[in-house]
Motif scaffolding. Structure first.
Motif, mmCIF file in Angstrom:
data_model
loop_
_atom_site.group_PDB
_atom_site.id
_atom_site.type_symbol
_atom_site.label_atom_id
_atom_site.label_comp_id
_atom_site.label_asym_id
_atom_site.label_seq_id
_atom_site.Cartn_x
_atom_site.Cartn_y
_atom_site.Cartn_z
ATOM 1 N N ASP A 69 33.143 45.660 24.069
ATOM 2 C CA ASP A 69 33.909 45.312 22.858
ATOM 3 C C ASP A 69 33.750 43.852 22.444
ATOM 4 O OD1 ASP A 69 35.127 47.857 22.353
ATOM 5 O OD2 ASP A 69 36.352 47.516 24.143
ATOM 6 N N PHE A 70 32.546 43.336 22.644
ATOM 7 C CA PHE A 70 32.319 41.908 22.381
ATOM 8 C C PHE A 70 32.676 41.530 20.938
ATOM 9 C CE2 PHE A 70 29.314 38.188 21.973
ATOM 10 C CZ PHE A 70 30.063 37.356 22.797
ATOM 11 N N HIS A 71 32.146 42.278 19.970
ATOM 12 C CA HIS A 71 32.478 41.988 18.569
ATOM 13 C C HIS A 71 33.389 43.067 17.979
ATOM 14 C CE1 HIS A 71 30.335 38.318 18.207
ATOM 15 N NE2 HIS A 71 29.144 38.837 18.386
ATOM 16 N N ASN A 72 34.306 43.563 18.807
ATOM 17 C CA ASN A 72 35.289 44.511 18.300
ATOM 18 C C ASN A 72 36.485 43.677 17.814
ATOM 19 O OD1 ASN A 72 37.427 46.298 17.998
ATOM 20 N ND2 ASN A 72 36.682 47.669 19.604
ATOM 21 N N THR A 73 36.468 43.353 16.535
ATOM 22 C CA THR A 73 37.478 42.431 15.985
ATOM 23 C C THR A 73 38.884 43.004 16.128
ATOM 24 O OG1 THR A 73 35.747 41.972 14.367
ATOM 25 C CG2 THR A 73 37.840 40.857 14.052
ATOM 26 N N VAL A 74 38.995 44.338 16.006
ATOM 27 C CA VAL A 74 40.316 44.977 16.136
ATOM 28 C C VAL A 74 40.902 44.674 17.519
ATOM 29 C CG1 VAL A 74 41.519 47.206 16.182
ATOM 30 C CG2 VAL A 74 39.707 46.803 14.496
ATOM 31 N N VAL A 93 20.083 47.177 17.923
ATOM 32 C CA VAL A 93 20.055 46.246 19.051
ATOM 33 C C VAL A 93 20.091 44.853 18.452
ATOM 34 C CG1 VAL A 93 18.798 45.432 21.073
ATOM 35 C CG2 VAL A 93 18.777 47.857 20.478
ATOM 36 N N THR A 94 21.169 44.133 18.739
ATOM 37 C CA THR A 94 21.356 42.822 18.105
ATOM 38 C C THR A 94 21.527 41.734 19.170
ATOM 39 O OG1 THR A 94 23.680 43.460 17.883
ATOM 40 C CG2 THR A 94 22.311 43.646 15.914
ATOM 41 N N HIS A 95 21.436 40.498 18.719
ATOM 42 C CA HIS A 95 21.497 39.358 19.628
ATOM 43 C C HIS A 95 22.946 39.053 20.048
ATOM 44 C CE1 HIS A 95 21.498 35.092 20.748
ATOM 45 N NE2 HIS A 95 20.223 35.217 21.052
ATOM 46 N N ASN A 96 23.827 39.090 19.076
ATOM 47 C CA ASN A 96 25.280 38.927 19.286
ATOM 48 C C ASN A 96 25.770 37.517 19.609
ATOM 49 O OD1 ASN A 96 26.154 41.658 18.820
ATOM 50 N ND2 ASN A 96 25.040 42.171 20.688
ATOM 51 N N ASP A 97 24.888 36.541 19.586
ATOM 52 C CA ASP A 97 25.337 35.145 19.806
ATOM 53 C C ASP A 97 24.364 34.238 19.051
ATOM 54 O OD1 ASP A 97 26.503 32.832 20.681
ATOM 55 O OD2 ASP A 97 25.979 33.085 22.796
ATOM 56 N N THR A 98 24.353 34.411 17.729
ATOM 57 C CA THR A 98 23.290 33.808 16.911
ATOM 58 C C THR A 98 23.637 32.403 16.408
ATOM 59 O OG1 THR A 98 24.239 34.995 15.053
ATOM 60 C CG2 THR A 98 22.371 36.032 16.120
ATOM 61 N N PRO A 103 23.846 46.787 21.785
ATOM 62 C CA PRO A 103 24.002 47.448 20.496
ATOM 63 C C PRO A 103 25.088 46.728 19.679
ATOM 64 C CG PRO A 103 23.912 49.049 22.256
ATOM 65 C CD PRO A 103 24.013 47.705 22.909
ATOM 66 N N GLY A 104 24.817 46.481 18.410
ATOM 67 C CA GLY A 104 25.782 45.760 17.576
ATOM 68 C C GLY A 104 25.454 45.915 16.104
ATOM 69 N N LEU A 105 26.145 45.141 15.277
ATOM 70 C CA LEU A 105 25.950 45.230 13.826
ATOM 71 C C LEU A 105 25.064 44.090 13.331
ATOM 72 C CD1 LEU A 105 29.593 46.064 12.608
ATOM 73 C CD2 LEU A 105 27.745 47.635 13.275
ATOM 74 N N ALA A 106 24.121 44.427 12.456
ATOM 75 C CA ALA A 106 23.225 43.412 11.896
ATOM 76 C C ALA A 106 24.035 42.317 11.200
ATOM 77 C CB ALA A 106 22.263 44.076 10.908
ATOM 78 N N GLY A 107 25.085 42.729 10.488
ATOM 79 C CA GLY A 107 25.891 41.767 9.731
ATOM 80 C C GLY A 107 26.666 40.808 10.628
ATOM 81 N N HIS A 108 26.945 41.233 11.855
ATOM 82 C CA HIS A 108 27.615 40.326 12.786
ATOM 83 C C HIS A 108 26.660 39.209 13.201
ATOM 84 C CE1 HIS A 108 31.008 43.283 14.196
ATOM 85 N NE2 HIS A 108 31.284 42.668 13.065
ATOM 86 N N ASP A 109 25.401 39.556 13.428
ATOM 87 C CA ASP A 109 24.409 38.517 13.774
ATOM 88 C C ASP A 109 24.257 37.538 12.616
ATOM 89 O OD1 ASP A 109 23.805 39.321 16.317
ATOM 90 O OD2 ASP A 109 21.710 39.843 15.923
ATOM 91 N N PHE A 110 24.180 38.074 11.411
ATOM 92 C CA PHE A 110 24.039 37.213 10.235
ATOM 93 C C PHE A 110 25.268 36.296 10.117
ATOM 94 C CE2 PHE A 110 24.733 36.345 5.699
ATOM 95 C CZ PHE A 110 23.508 35.776 5.356
ATOM 96 N N GLY A 111 26.435 36.888 10.233
ATOM 97 C CA GLY A 111 27.678 36.130 10.059
ATOM 98 C C GLY A 111 27.876 35.058 11.118
ATOM 99 N N ASP A 112 27.539 35.384 12.353
ATOM 100 C CA ASP A 112 27.720 34.423 13.446
ATOM 101 C C ASP A 112 26.806 33.211 13.221
ATOM 102 O OD1 ASP A 112 28.990 33.638 15.750
ATOM 103 O OD2 ASP A 112 27.757 34.832 17.105
ATOM 104 N N ALA A 113 25.609 33.493 12.713
ATOM 105 C CA ALA A 113 24.665 32.395 12.450
ATOM 106 C C ALA A 113 25.195 31.487 11.344
ATOM 107 C CB ALA A 113 23.304 32.972 12.059
ATOM 108 N N ILE A 114 25.716 32.097 10.286
ATOM 109 C CA ILE A 114 26.215 31.286 9.161
ATOM 110 C C ILE A 114 27.437 30.474 9.575
ATOM 111 C CG2 ILE A 114 27.330 31.416 6.874
ATOM 112 C CD1 ILE A 114 24.285 31.882 6.790
#
Ligand code: GN1
Ligand code: MG
Length: 363
Positions: free
Chosen positions: A151-156, A207-212, A237-248
């Motif tokens: 649940d690394f990027h499970n915001t809930v 498959v995402t990086h999760n710490d971008t 496994p993760g969401l593409a948009g989470h990788d994008f968002g974490d980078a921004i």
């Protein structure tokens, strides 16, 4: 520490003689050292020695099993040596486990890193690097990966944990962060939207990086081109948009993540555009409409989630993130919350930029 590092290097059978070492303080989780060796022919070769943080990574053997698979997959596709190479012990292991913990070593890539960056070309190149990383793993069998941090990027779930910890208030710190907490809970619904969309099957797992974070990209010192992405601990496994968002949330913030000038935090739209251009140029034709239309939302979501994680660590006594002074997580919380607020104000502008770039990419 010096003796311990030498011992670890010996266990991995590194040839030559260790001549110097220094701690690399970038990164909020693991302990990292650069060690220089002089080889028999007199040349110097450097390595990165890391002690894995076992508070954060409860099963380091699984972390290393993931890394072994991922590096093998990518190194096959990029045989030019530009990606990470982890050393193996004579017994074929990628880590050493002793009473001091878990240790691993990879080759050092001469480079520089940024914690904030206003060089638009460098940022665009970082966007390409993270976009390419996702592409390189698009044919990787996600079911072979361990979920190293569930649940690394499970915001809930992140919000639920915070709610519980705020109620318990073990150190009486809640009153110091009342304003930030009130705001974070007031935007909970929108901050949790991507997790809800994922649960409803509207966003695919990749498959995402999760710490971008931008400091997880190595850049060439002269050209400022991205050489490679690093820090594979959370590839899952993760969401593409989470990788994008974490980078921004890391690259496009006007100030550093732990700045004390939180009133200056905010999203620099030029940097946003440069990163988006690089990232979307590599992913536009594989991401779904839902994924593309939630890229900007992902930035807000990740900034909120990160603020929730920082404030939770502050409230519960700074056990997760490395801190160098008592209010470190408090500063991180305030800066990240201010960034998230600014992102909400600029959501329409961010969406327009994404749409413009997509048109340019022929979408
Ligand atoms: C940690 O180790 P580092 O600095 O790359 C954290 C990220 C956070 C980041 C905030 C495993 O990353 O999730 O976004 O700090 N990594 C882990 O700076 O929790
Ligand atoms: Mg990390």
């Amino acid at each position: 520490m010096e003796e311990k590092i030498k011992e670890i290097c010996r266990s991995f059978g590194i040839p030559g003689k260790p001549v110097s070492y220094k701690e690399i303080t970038v990164g909020n989780v693991n302990k990292t050292y650069k060690v220089d060796f002089v080889c028999e022919n007199g040349t110097v070769k450097s390595y990165v020695v890391q002690q894995i943080n076992t508070y954060v990574f409860r099963n380091p053997a699984q972390v290393m099993a993931n890394i072994e698979k991922i590096t093998e997959h990518i190194n096959k596709k990029k045989p030019d040596g530009s990606f990470l190479h982890y050393l193996h012990t004579p017994e074929g292991e990628t880590y050493i486990h002793d009473k001091t913990g878990y240790w691993r070593i990879c080759g050092y890539i001469p480079s520089i890193t940024f914690s904030v960056c206003d060089d638009l070309e460098a940022v665009c190149s970082a966007g390409e690097a993270f976009g390419e990383f996702q592409q390189l793993l698009s044919d990787f069998d996600a079911s072979t990966l361990f979920e190293t941090i569930p649940d690394f990027h499970n915001t809930v779930k992140r919000y639920k944990t915070l709610e519980k910890d705020v109620q318990n208030d073990p150190l009486g710190r809640v009153k110091e962060v009342k304003r930030e907490l009130d705001w974070l809970f007031s935007v909970k619904e929108i901050a949790c939207k991507m997790t809800e969309m994922k649960n409803a099957g509207l966003l695919p797992l990749r498959v995402t990086h999760n710490d971008t974070k931008i400091n997880n990209v190595l850049f060439d010192k002269e050209t400022k081109k991205a050489l490679t992405v690093i820090d594979l601990d959370t590839v899952m496994p993760g969401l593409a948009g989470h990788d994008f968002g974490d980078a921004i949330r890391s690259a496009a913030n006007y100030v550093a993540e732990d700045s004390k000038e939180y009133e200056k935090a905010g999203v620099n739209l030029d940097i946003f555009k440069a990163f988006a251009k690089g990232f979307i140029s590599k992913t536009a034709h594989t991401l779904t409409e839902n994924e593309l239309s939630t890229l900007s939302l992902g930035c807000f979501v990740l900034a909120c989630e990160q603020a929730v994680r920082f404030v939770d660590d502050y409230v519960t006594g700074d056990k997760y993130y490395k801190t160098t002074y008592p209010e470190h997580n408090l500063d991180r919380t305030r800066t990240q919350t201010a960034l998230a607020k600014d992102m909400l104000d600029k959501m329409d502008a961010m969406n327009s930029i994404v749409r413009y770039i997509l048109t340019e990419c022929g979408k």
